[in-house]
Write a protein that holds these residues in place. Sequence first.
Motif, PDB file in Angstrom:
ATOM      1  N   VAL A  26       0.850  -1.200   0.000  1.00  0.00           N
ATOM      2  CA  VAL A  26       0.000   0.000   0.000  1.00  0.00           C
ATOM      3  C   VAL A  26       0.885   1.249   0.000  1.00  0.00           C
ATOM      4  O   VAL A  26       0.603   2.212  -0.723  1.00  0.00           O
ATOM      5  N   ARG A  27       1.956   1.236   0.775  1.00  0.00           N
ATOM      6  CA  ARG A  27       2.860   2.396   0.826  1.00  0.00           C
ATOM      7  C   ARG A  27       3.577   2.620  -0.501  1.00  0.00           C
ATOM      8  O   ARG A  27       4.015   3.733  -0.780  1.00  0.00           O
ATOM      9  N   HIS A  28       3.700   1.581  -1.309  1.00  0.00           N
ATOM     10  CA  HIS A  28       4.426   1.696  -2.572  1.00  0.00           C
ATOM     11  C   HIS A  28       3.504   1.719  -3.791  1.00  0.00           C
ATOM     12  O   HIS A  28       3.914   1.338  -4.888  1.00  0.00           O
ATOM     13  N   GLU A  29       2.280   2.145  -3.576  1.00  0.00           N
ATOM     14  CA  GLU A  29       1.376   2.334  -4.709  1.00  0.00           C
ATOM     15  C   GLU A  29       1.737   3.630  -5.410  1.00  0.00           C
ATOM     16  O   GLU A  29       2.086   4.605  -4.755  1.00  0.00           O
ATOM     17  N   PRO A  30       1.671   3.697  -6.714  1.00  0.00           N
ATOM     18  CA  PRO A  30       1.209   2.680  -7.651  1.00  0.00           C
ATOM     19  C   PRO A  30       2.336   1.856  -8.276  1.00  0.00           C
ATOM     20  O   PRO A  30       2.076   0.954  -9.054  1.00  0.00           O
ATOM     21  N   GLU A  31       3.602   2.146  -7.925  1.00  0.00           N
ATOM     22  CA  GLU A  31       4.700   1.482  -8.629  1.00  0.00           C
ATOM     23  C   GLU A  31       4.843  -0.001  -8.294  1.00  0.00           C
ATOM     24  O   GLU A  31       5.316  -0.773  -9.105  1.00  0.00           O
ATOM     25  N   GLY A  32       4.468  -0.418  -7.079  1.00  0.00           N
ATOM     26  CA  GLY A  32       4.578  -1.821  -6.698  1.00  0.00           C
ATOM     27  C   GLY A  32       6.006  -2.199  -6.348  1.00  0.00           C
ATOM     28  O   GLY A  32       6.923  -1.374  -6.392  1.00  0.00           O
ATOM     29  N   ILE A  33       6.175  -3.470  -6.019  1.00  0.00           N
ATOM     30  CA  ILE A  33       7.487  -3.979  -5.605  1.00  0.00           C
ATOM     31  C   ILE A  33       7.673  -5.372  -6.201  1.00  0.00           C
ATOM     32  O   ILE A  33       6.765  -6.202  -6.129  1.00  0.00           O
ATOM     33  N   PRO A  34       8.845  -5.654  -6.765  1.00  0.00           N
ATOM     34  CA  PRO A  34       9.108  -7.014  -7.256  1.00  0.00           C
ATOM     35  C   PRO A  34       9.081  -8.028  -6.112  1.00  0.00           C
ATOM     36  O   PRO A  34       9.436  -7.703  -4.968  1.00  0.00           O
ATOM     37  N   ALA A  35       8.691  -9.245  -6.422  1.00  0.00           N
ATOM     38  CA  ALA A  35       8.552 -10.294  -5.407  1.00  0.00           C
ATOM     39  C   ALA A  35       9.846 -10.513  -4.624  1.00  0.00           C
ATOM     40  O   ALA A  35       9.826 -10.616  -3.394  1.00  0.00           O
ATOM     41  N   GLY A  36      10.965 -10.575  -5.311  1.00  0.00           N
ATOM     42  CA  GLY A  36      12.242 -10.787  -4.633  1.00  0.00           C
ATOM     43  C   GLY A  36      12.588  -9.663  -3.686  1.00  0.00           C
ATOM     44  O   GLY A  36      13.135  -9.885  -2.599  1.00  0.00           O
ATOM     45  N   GLU A  37      12.261  -8.447  -4.084  1.00  0.00           N
ATOM     46  CA  GLU A  37      12.521  -7.288  -3.233  1.00  0.00           C
ATOM     47  C   GLU A  37      11.634  -7.319  -1.984  1.00  0.00           C
ATOM     48  O   GLU A  37      12.072  -6.982  -0.889  1.00  0.00           O
ATOM     49  N   LEU A  38      10.381  -7.742  -2.143  1.00  0.00           N
ATOM     50  CA  LEU A  38       9.487  -7.900  -0.990  1.00  0.00           C
ATOM     51  C   LEU A  38      10.093  -8.874   0.012  1.00  0.00           C
ATOM     52  O   LEU A  38      10.135  -8.598   1.210  1.00  0.00           O
ATOM     53  N   ALA A  39      10.552 -10.007  -0.498  1.00  0.00           N
ATOM     54  CA  ALA A  39      11.150 -11.021   0.373  1.00  0.00           C
ATOM     55  C   ALA A  39      12.374 -10.456   1.094  1.00  0.00           C
ATOM     56  O   ALA A  39      12.553 -10.671   2.294  1.00  0.00           O
ATOM     57  N   ARG A  40      13.188  -9.716   0.366  1.00  0.00           N
ATOM     58  CA  ARG A  40      14.389  -9.128   0.967  1.00  0.00           C
ATOM     59  C   ARG A  40      14.019  -8.080   2.020  1.00  0.00           C
ATOM     60  O   ARG A  40      14.553  -8.087   3.129  1.00  0.00           O
ATOM     61  N   LEU A  41      13.091  -7.188   1.694  1.00  0.00           N
ATOM     62  CA  LEU A  41      12.706  -6.120   2.619  1.00  0.00           C
ATOM     63  C   LEU A  41      12.118  -6.660   3.918  1.00  0.00           C
ATOM     64  O   LEU A  41      12.306  -6.078   4.986  1.00  0.00           O
ATOM     65  N   LEU A  42      11.384  -7.770   3.820  1.00  0.00           N
ATOM     66  CA  LEU A  42      10.735  -8.335   4.998  1.00  0.00           C
ATOM     67  C   LEU A  42      11.520  -9.497   5.604  1.00  0.00           C
ATOM     68  O   LEU A  42      11.056 -10.127   6.556  1.00  0.00           O
ATOM     69  N   ASP A  43      12.694  -9.768   5.024  1.00  0.00           N
ATOM     70  CA  ASP A  43      13.568 -10.835   5.517  1.00  0.00           C
ATOM     71  C   ASP A  43      12.815 -12.165   5.620  1.00  0.00           C
ATOM     72  O   ASP A  43      12.781 -12.808   6.671  1.00  0.00           O
ATOM     73  N   VAL A  44      12.201 -12.531   4.490  1.00  0.00           N
ATOM     74  CA  VAL A  44      11.414 -13.763   4.388  1.00  0.00           C
ATOM     75  C   VAL A  44      11.972 -14.567   3.216  1.00  0.00           C
ATOM     76  O   VAL A  44      12.275 -13.996   2.163  1.00  0.00           O
ATOM     77  N   PRO A  45      12.124 -15.883   3.339  1.00  0.00           N
ATOM     78  CA  PRO A  45      12.570 -16.685   2.197  1.00  0.00           C
ATOM     79  C   PRO A  45      11.625 -16.496   1.002  1.00  0.00           C
ATOM     80  O   PRO A  45      10.411 -16.335   1.178  1.00  0.00           O
ATOM     81  N   GLN A  46      12.196 -16.517  -0.205  1.00  0.00           N
ATOM     82  CA  GLN A  46      11.393 -16.234  -1.398  1.00  0.00           C
ATOM     83  C   GLN A  46      10.231 -17.212  -1.571  1.00  0.00           C
ATOM     84  O   GLN A  46       9.138 -16.808  -1.955  1.00  0.00           O
ATOM     85  N   ASN A  47      10.449 -18.497  -1.282  1.00  0.00           N
ATOM     86  CA  ASN A  47       9.342 -19.452  -1.455  1.00  0.00           C
ATOM     87  C   ASN A  47       8.226 -19.197  -0.440  1.00  0.00           C
ATOM     88  O   ASN A  47       7.045 -19.350  -0.744  1.00  0.00           O
ATOM     89  N   THR A  48       8.601 -18.778   0.757  1.00  0.00           N
ATOM     90  CA  THR A  48       7.607 -18.436   1.773  1.00  0.00           C
ATOM     91  C   THR A  48       6.839 -17.187   1.348  1.00  0.00           C
ATOM     92  O   THR A  48       5.611 -17.119   1.480  1.00  0.00           O
TER      93      THR A  48
END
Length: 117
Positions: A26-48
Amino acid sequence: MESNNAITALSALAQNTRLETFRLLVRHEPEGIPAGELARLLDVPQNTMSAHLATLSRAGLVKSQRESRSIIYRADLDGLRDLTLFLLKDCCGGSTELCAPLIAELTPCCAPEAKPC
């Protein structure tokens, strides 16, 4: 919105990583975030992260779009609007003076001239 759809959306948000993911999108609307970057930003494994994004997508809260080799995720603001309206539709039994503070709280973030929160 039907009650079952609202329950699905609320259930999807009732998990810490999914809630954090949705709020970040929501904070990054409207540009969005790539899936890998989301995982990195939230420190979550990519498959999770993929599993969490799938849950949010099925709930109508997240949408994705392929851009070259990346999948960009965005908050589905229509889904958020529908859920919010479902929750507030019968707010305060029609007593606008009771709902006014709630609407006023939303207005600074959502007004077209407002700076992002």
